[in-house]
Design an enzyme around this catalytic site. Structure first.
Site, PDB file in Angstrom:
ATOM      1  N   ASN A  24       0.806  -1.223   0.000  1.00 41.57           N
ATOM      2  CA  ASN A  24       0.000   0.000   0.000  1.00 41.57           C
ATOM      3  C   ASN A  24       0.837   1.270   0.000  1.00 41.57           C
ATOM      4  O   ASN A  24       0.299   2.357  -0.093  1.00 41.57           O
ATOM      5  CB  ASN A  24      -0.969   0.016   1.190  1.00 41.57           C
ATOM      6  CG  ASN A  24      -2.110  -0.973   0.989  1.00 41.57           C
ATOM      7  OD1 ASN A  24      -2.260  -1.528  -0.094  1.00 41.57           O
ATOM      8  ND2 ASN A  24      -2.888  -1.199   2.030  1.00 41.57           N
ATOM      9  N   ARG A  95      -7.584  -1.136  -7.616  1.00 37.64           N
ATOM     10  CA  ARG A  95      -8.262   0.057  -7.119  1.00 37.64           C
ATOM     11  C   ARG A  95      -7.273   1.159  -6.750  1.00 37.64           C
ATOM     12  O   ARG A  95      -7.559   2.347  -6.903  1.00 37.64           O
ATOM     13  CB  ARG A  95      -9.112  -0.318  -5.901  1.00 37.64           C
ATOM     14  CG  ARG A  95     -10.081   0.767  -5.560  1.00 37.64           C
ATOM     15  CD  ARG A  95     -10.888   0.467  -4.341  1.00 37.64           C
ATOM     16  NE  ARG A  95     -11.960   1.445  -4.225  1.00 37.64           N
ATOM     17  CZ  ARG A  95     -11.784   2.677  -3.803  1.00 37.64           C
ATOM     18  NH1 ARG A  95     -10.591   3.090  -3.440  1.00 37.64           N
ATOM     19  NH2 ARG A  95     -12.801   3.505  -3.749  1.00 37.64           N
ATOM     20  N   ASP A 119     -16.560  -3.126  -4.750  1.00 43.58           N
ATOM     21  CA  ASP A 119     -15.332  -3.674  -4.202  1.00 43.58           C
ATOM     22  C   ASP A 119     -15.705  -4.842  -3.309  1.00 43.58           C
ATOM     23  O   ASP A 119     -16.723  -4.801  -2.641  1.00 43.58           O
ATOM     24  CB  ASP A 119     -14.640  -2.571  -3.398  1.00 43.58           C
ATOM     25  CG  ASP A 119     -13.225  -2.932  -3.020  1.00 43.58           C
ATOM     26  OD1 ASP A 119     -13.059  -3.781  -2.144  1.00 43.58           O
ATOM     27  OD2 ASP A 119     -12.311  -2.354  -3.613  1.00 43.58           O
TER      28      ASP A 119
HETATM   29  C1  UD1 Z   1      -6.449   1.884   2.173  1.00 44.09           C
HETATM   30  C2  UD1 Z   1      -5.755   0.559   1.967  1.00 44.09           C
HETATM   31  C3  UD1 Z   1      -6.607  -0.588   2.501  1.00 44.09           C
HETATM   32  C4  UD1 Z   1      -6.996  -0.326   3.936  1.00 44.09           C
HETATM   33  C5  UD1 Z   1      -7.625   1.052   4.069  1.00 44.09           C
HETATM   34  C6  UD1 Z   1      -7.960   1.435   5.510  1.00 44.09           C
HETATM   35  C7  UD1 Z   1      -4.541   0.911  -0.097  1.00 44.09           C
HETATM   36  C8  UD1 Z   1      -4.344   0.518  -1.506  1.00 44.09           C
HETATM   37  N1  UD1 Z   1      -5.540   0.334   0.551  1.00 44.09           N
HETATM   38  O1  UD1 Z   1      -7.627   1.873   1.372  1.00 44.09           O
HETATM   39  O2  UD1 Z   1      -5.860  -1.792   2.401  1.00 44.09           O
HETATM   40  O3  UD1 Z   1      -7.933  -1.304   4.328  1.00 44.09           O
HETATM   41  O4  UD1 Z   1      -6.742   2.050   3.541  1.00 44.09           O
HETATM   42  O5  UD1 Z   1      -6.831   1.349   6.303  1.00 44.09           O
HETATM   43  O6  UD1 Z   1      -3.780   1.691   0.465  1.00 44.09           O
HETATM   44  N2  UD1 Z   1     -14.391   6.540   2.090  1.00 44.09           N
HETATM   45  C9  UD1 Z   1     -15.426   7.285   1.595  1.00 44.09           C
HETATM   46  N3  UD1 Z   1     -15.170   8.257   0.660  1.00 44.09           N
HETATM   47  C10 UD1 Z   1     -13.928   8.496   0.199  1.00 44.09           C
HETATM   48  C11 UD1 Z   1     -12.860   7.720   0.692  1.00 44.09           C
HETATM   49  C12 UD1 Z   1     -13.121   6.732   1.638  1.00 44.09           C
HETATM   50  O7  UD1 Z   1     -16.568   7.093   1.959  1.00 44.09           O
HETATM   51  O8  UD1 Z   1     -13.747   9.400  -0.641  1.00 44.09           O
HETATM   52  C13 UD1 Z   1     -14.651   5.493   3.102  1.00 44.09           C
HETATM   53  C14 UD1 Z   1     -14.519   4.115   2.528  1.00 44.09           C
HETATM   54  O9  UD1 Z   1     -15.720   3.681   1.949  1.00 44.09           O
HETATM   55  C15 UD1 Z   1     -14.162   3.292   3.758  1.00 44.09           C
HETATM   56  C16 UD1 Z   1     -13.355   4.252   4.606  1.00 44.09           C
HETATM   57  O10 UD1 Z   1     -13.668   5.553   4.120  1.00 44.09           O
HETATM   58  O11 UD1 Z   1     -15.310   2.931   4.465  1.00 44.09           O
HETATM   59  C17 UD1 Z   1     -11.862   4.003   4.586  1.00 44.09           C
HETATM   60  O12 UD1 Z   1     -11.357   4.214   3.306  1.00 44.09           O
HETATM   61  P1  UD1 Z   1      -9.868   4.721   3.020  1.00 44.09           P
HETATM   62  O13 UD1 Z   1      -9.181   5.064   4.298  1.00 44.09           O
HETATM   63  O14 UD1 Z   1      -9.926   5.756   1.958  1.00 44.09           O
HETATM   64  O15 UD1 Z   1      -9.169   3.416   2.463  1.00 44.09           O
HETATM   65  P2  UD1 Z   1      -8.450   3.200   1.094  1.00 44.09           P
HETATM   66  O16 UD1 Z   1      -7.478   4.317   0.840  1.00 44.09           O
HETATM   67  O17 UD1 Z   1      -9.442   2.885   0.030  1.00 44.09           O
END
Ligand code: UD1
Length: 427
Positions: A24, A95, A119
């Protein structure tokens, strides 16, 4: 040809296992390379398919990318003029491709990034990413399945507060703000070590960043950045995987190349399970003393809380622990896919909303199960080790996306884990 892991239960994991750089982080650092013309060299990159996919994305943007998986080196040559489009075939396969959003808007003034579909681990929007870029002055809209961000006259620093400390949104704001005019202050930023790693790389490229790794990040925009060499931060999720595997199997494992400072919340629970955790010169060691784990409650939270990516391993460990535990998933909706498969192995669980109650049993019972994602798959292999007889875990390709040479690492710890063709006639 589809493959599965074949696991013969009954072995306590013993010995040492190495972890590489964090998936990541590595993927995001590859996107960061787009911010500087010239040759970026990344080391300690894991040998996984996701890196190959990100390399292909960068090539389509006009970069030359050399990925030497065995040595863990990625070299990226970024030309003066690059494209600004990330196609759906790549975003669907990976993703994390959305990490090019910030760098592309900053470098080219526009980005067309396909919107990822459903997802396997719950809905994950891009709304916070979009809001962050809009605050920096980009206009953002979704059309024909693409998120289009445009800032033809460049970006301007701004005060931004994220509604939730999203890892991806923090990264895209950070990587856009480094080339914006003026100062950006990002509040409620994600604090994951991978964010600090990205900031460290950006800083050696010439960016001016303070506070990365805390909730408030400040960025003073600069005119340009320089391509450099950077080593990827150790993979704390892979390291945590081996820590829980050691406890679950009543083993004794040294995790080489790991940084226990990035795993404080997780290692506290490994200790709560009864194992002893000690730092070693090369990483850390988890020694269960040959004892059956004790049950421990878990609630996932943004860093420095317990990582959602380790929740399946806490589940597998509790499935064979003495006592009952409550596992609470606070980050993703559907991350309990491991549970149904663990139940096929004889685990005693009950799901109630975003909680799972687990009542530990002495041993699980081997059966065919299916990996739905990286972590669930690896957790099922570990569950297979504490099950009587043979367990097969279909969907080996999921596990390959997070762990380079997972079967070989298991074998190095004495486990009977092999790969075989998945001959399910209905696949
Ligand atoms: C990253 C990691 C993943 C890890 C996650 C949380 C990578 C490639 N993946 O994913 O392995 O599980 O962090 O530690 O680095 N959300 C929204 N809107 C947004 C962005 C996020 O609603 O614009 C929500 C998501 O639906 C989710 C939560 O926020 O419920 C956490 O998402 P986020 O911290 O953004 O995780 P990722 O960056 O996708």
């Amino acid at each position: 040809m589809a493959e599965r892991f074949r696991v013969v239960g009954g072995t306590a994991l013993r010995g040492e296992v190495a972890v590489w750089g964090a998936k990541n982080s590595a993927l995001k650092l590859m996107a960061v390379a787009l911010l500087a013309v010239g040759r970026t060299r990344l080391t300690n990159v894991p040998a996984i398919l996701d890196v190959t996919i990100m390399a292909e994305l960068l090539r389509r943007l006009g970069c030359t990318v050399d990925y030497d998986a065995p040595s863990g080196v990625v070299e990226i040559d970024v030309p003066e003029k690059i494209g600004h489009r990330a196609d759906y075939d790549l975003v669907r396969a990976l993703r994390a491709s959305t990490a090019v959003l910030g760098p592309l808007v900053a470098r080219t003034g526009s980005a067309d990034v396909a919107v990822p579909g459903g997802d396997a681990i719950g809905s994950r929007g891009l709304d916070l990413h979009a809001a962050g870029l809009e605050a920096l002055g980009a206009s953002v809209h979704v059309t024909h399945g693409f998120l289009v961000a445009e800032a033809p006259r460049g970006l301007d620093g701004a005060e931004i507060r994220l509604d939730f400390p999203s890892v991806g949104a923090t990264e895209n704001v950070l990587t856009a703000a480094v080339l914006a005019r003026g100062t950006t202050r990002l509040e409620n930023a994600a604090r994951e070590p991978e964010i600090a790693d990205i900031a460290a790389m950006l800083t050696s490229m010439g960016a001016q960043i303070s506070g990365a790794g805390t909730s408030v990040i400040e960025v003073h925009g600069v005119d340009s950045l320089t391509a450099i060499e950077h080593a990827v931060v150790p993979d704390r999720i892979a390291a945590g995987t081996w820590a829980f595997a050691a406890s679950a199997t009543r083993g004794d494992v040294e995790v080489v190349g790991a940084n226990s400072d990035h795993l404080v919340a997780a290692l506290e629970l490994v200790e709560a399970s009864g194992a002893t955790v000690t730092d070693t010169p090369r990483g850390f060691r988890v020694d269960s003393g040959g004892r059956r784990p004790r049950a421990f409650d878990v609630a996932t939270l943004p860093y420095p809380g317990f990582p959602t990516d380790l929740q399946p391993f806490a589940l597998a460990c509790n499935a064979v622990a003495e006592g009952s535990a409550m596992i609470t998933e606070n980050l993703f909706e559907a991350r309990f896919r491991t549970v149904q498969e663990l139940n096929r192995l004889g685990a005693e669980t009950r799901i109630d909303g975003h909680h799972v109650m687990v009542h530990g049993v002495e041993r699980l019972s081997g059966a065919p199960v299916e990996a739905s994602d990286i972590r669930a798959g690896a957790a099922l292999v570990i569950a297979g080790l504490v099950a009587d007889g043979v367990t097969t875990v279909s969907g080996a390709q999921h596990i390959d996306r997070g762990y380079a040479g997972f079967a070989e690492s298991m074998q190095g710890l004495g486990a009977d884990v092999t790969r075989e063709p998945d001959d399910d006639p209905f696949l």
